[in-house]
Scaffold this active site. Sequence first.
Site, PDB file in Angstrom:
ATOM      1  N   ASN A  46      37.871  42.633  41.048  1.00 34.77           N
ATOM      2  CA  ASN A  46      36.699  41.802  40.781  1.00 34.77           C
ATOM      3  C   ASN A  46      35.428  42.639  40.908  1.00 34.77           C
ATOM      4  O   ASN A  46      35.345  43.562  41.723  1.00 34.77           O
ATOM      5  CB  ASN A  46      36.654  40.523  41.635  1.00 34.77           C
ATOM      6  CG  ASN A  46      36.885  40.717  43.106  1.00 34.77           C
ATOM      7  OD1 ASN A  46      37.467  41.704  43.536  1.00 34.77           O
ATOM      8  ND2 ASN A  46      36.422  39.780  43.897  1.00 34.77           N
ATOM      9  N   ILE A  47      34.471  42.313  40.052  1.00 30.07           N
ATOM     10  CA  ILE A  47      33.208  43.053  39.967  1.00 30.07           C
ATOM     11  C   ILE A  47      32.084  42.018  40.020  1.00 30.07           C
ATOM     12  O   ILE A  47      31.896  41.247  39.069  1.00 30.07           O
ATOM     13  CB  ILE A  47      33.136  43.861  38.654  1.00 30.07           C
ATOM     14  CG1 ILE A  47      34.354  44.797  38.525  1.00 30.07           C
ATOM     15  CG2 ILE A  47      31.818  44.645  38.585  1.00 30.07           C
ATOM     16  CD1 ILE A  47      34.531  45.414  37.145  1.00 30.07           C
ATOM     17  N   GLU A  48      31.391  41.988  41.154  1.00 32.18           N
ATOM     18  CA  GLU A  48      30.350  40.967  41.338  1.00 32.18           C
ATOM     19  C   GLU A  48      28.997  41.470  40.845  1.00 32.18           C
ATOM     20  O   GLU A  48      28.824  42.639  40.488  1.00 32.18           O
ATOM     21  CB  GLU A  48      30.314  40.550  42.814  1.00 32.18           C
ATOM     22  CG  GLU A  48      31.655  39.939  43.219  1.00 32.18           C
ATOM     23  CD  GLU A  48      31.673  39.368  44.619  1.00 32.18           C
ATOM     24  OE1 GLU A  48      30.803  39.704  45.443  1.00 32.18           O
ATOM     25  OE2 GLU A  48      32.601  38.561  44.880  1.00 32.18           O
ATOM     26  N   CYS A  57      36.251  38.359  37.436  1.00 33.39           N
ATOM     27  CA  CYS A  57      37.416  38.337  38.324  1.00 33.39           C
ATOM     28  C   CYS A  57      38.360  39.502  38.021  1.00 33.39           C
ATOM     29  O   CYS A  57      38.354  40.062  36.912  1.00 33.39           O
ATOM     30  CB  CYS A  57      38.200  37.041  38.147  1.00 33.39           C
ATOM     31  SG  CYS A  57      37.356  35.567  38.707  1.00 33.39           S
ATOM     32  N   GLU A  59      41.559  39.492  37.491  1.00 28.47           N
ATOM     33  CA  GLU A  59      42.520  39.223  36.412  1.00 28.47           C
ATOM     34  C   GLU A  59      41.895  39.517  35.055  1.00 28.47           C
ATOM     35  O   GLU A  59      42.512  40.128  34.180  1.00 28.47           O
ATOM     36  CB  GLU A  59      42.966  37.752  36.447  1.00 28.47           C
ATOM     37  CG  GLU A  59      43.708  37.329  37.699  1.00 28.47           C
ATOM     38  CD  GLU A  59      42.785  36.801  38.793  1.00 28.47           C
ATOM     39  OE1 GLU A  59      41.659  37.336  38.962  1.00 28.47           O
ATOM     40  OE2 GLU A  59      43.196  35.856  39.489  1.00 28.47           O
ATOM     41  N   CYS A  90      41.462  31.538  39.084  1.00 25.28           N
ATOM     42  CA  CYS A  90      40.509  30.509  38.667  1.00 25.28           C
ATOM     43  C   CYS A  90      40.829  30.040  37.243  1.00 25.28           C
ATOM     44  O   CYS A  90      41.603  30.673  36.507  1.00 25.28           O
ATOM     45  CB  CYS A  90      39.077  31.039  38.754  1.00 25.28           C
ATOM     46  SG  CYS A  90      38.593  32.118  37.396  1.00 25.28           S
ATOM     47  N   CYS A  93      40.182  32.538  34.336  1.00 25.80           N
ATOM     48  CA  CYS A  93      41.195  33.596  34.226  1.00 25.80           C
ATOM     49  C   CYS A  93      42.492  33.048  33.647  1.00 25.80           C
ATOM     50  O   CYS A  93      43.169  33.735  32.870  1.00 25.80           O
ATOM     51  CB  CYS A  93      41.445  34.232  35.587  1.00 25.80           C
ATOM     52  SG  CYS A  93      40.073  35.294  36.091  1.00 25.80           S
TER      53      CYS A  93
HETATM   54  N1  THU Z   1      38.151  36.064  42.264  1.00 20.10           N
HETATM   55  C1  THU Z   1      39.015  36.850  41.553  1.00 20.10           C
HETATM   56  O1  THU Z   1      38.717  38.015  41.268  1.00 20.10           O
HETATM   57  N2  THU Z   1      40.194  36.323  41.182  1.00 20.10           N
HETATM   58  C2  THU Z   1      40.648  35.100  41.561  1.00 20.10           C
HETATM   59  O2  THU Z   1      41.778  34.742  41.231  1.00 20.10           O
HETATM   60  C3  THU Z   1      39.785  34.210  42.337  1.00 20.10           C
HETATM   61  C4  THU Z   1      38.403  34.679  42.569  1.00 20.10           C
HETATM   62  C5  THU Z   1      36.906  36.664  42.759  1.00 20.10           C
HETATM   63  C6  THU Z   1      35.615  36.204  42.127  1.00 20.10           C
HETATM   64  C7  THU Z   1      34.632  36.552  43.233  1.00 20.10           C
HETATM   65  O3  THU Z   1      34.281  37.930  43.137  1.00 20.10           O
HETATM   66  C8  THU Z   1      35.419  36.370  44.519  1.00 20.10           C
HETATM   67  O4  THU Z   1      36.775  36.397  44.133  1.00 20.10           O
HETATM   68  C9  THU Z   1      35.108  35.074  45.250  1.00 20.10           C
HETATM   69  O5  THU Z   1      35.170  33.981  44.403  1.00 20.10           O
END
Ligand code: THU
Length: 138
Positions: A46-48, A57, A59, A90, A93
């Site tokens: 994941n890259i915020e 996310c 995935e 989510c 994804c």
């Molecule tokens: N996130 C994912 O990368 N994959 C998931 O299946 C659920 C959520 C990430 C998004 C965000 O960076 C962090 O988790 C919290 O929501």
Amino acid sequence: MKQEIDWNALKEAALAARQEAYVPYSSFAVGAAILDEEGFLFTGCNIENASYGLTNCAERTAVFSMVAKGSRKIQAIAVVADSPTAISPCGACRQVLAEFSQADTPVLLCNLSEDTVQTTVGDLLPYGFSKHDITHAT
Ligand code: THU
């Protein structure tokens, strides 16, 4: 004949990808690893973003990495995070996974405590919207 899926290796690849997660806002690191139909491996984390809604996310990072290399068919995917139970992808994804999968494409959901759920893309997204709903899609 297609090779057996090495789920341990796929989970390990997801764990390694998770190490690269950019998560200064949530501190919730996620990793994903995809095996494509040809047996090639693609990973993602994941890259915020400071503009939170632009977060990608793990995935979707893995799927986009696969597609950017010219591959289109997911054979299997593993996802891992430090969640109390096996991580649950989510909705966005699930939709993106479905675009490049079959309903029976296997998905392994994991956490860091050895909890795992083996499911399929179809079970994660029943009655999802797809190209078959678009009459002129190729
Ligand atoms: N996130 C994912 O990368 N994959 C998931 O299946 C659920 C959520 C990430 C998004 C965000 O960076 C962090 O988790 C919290 O929501």
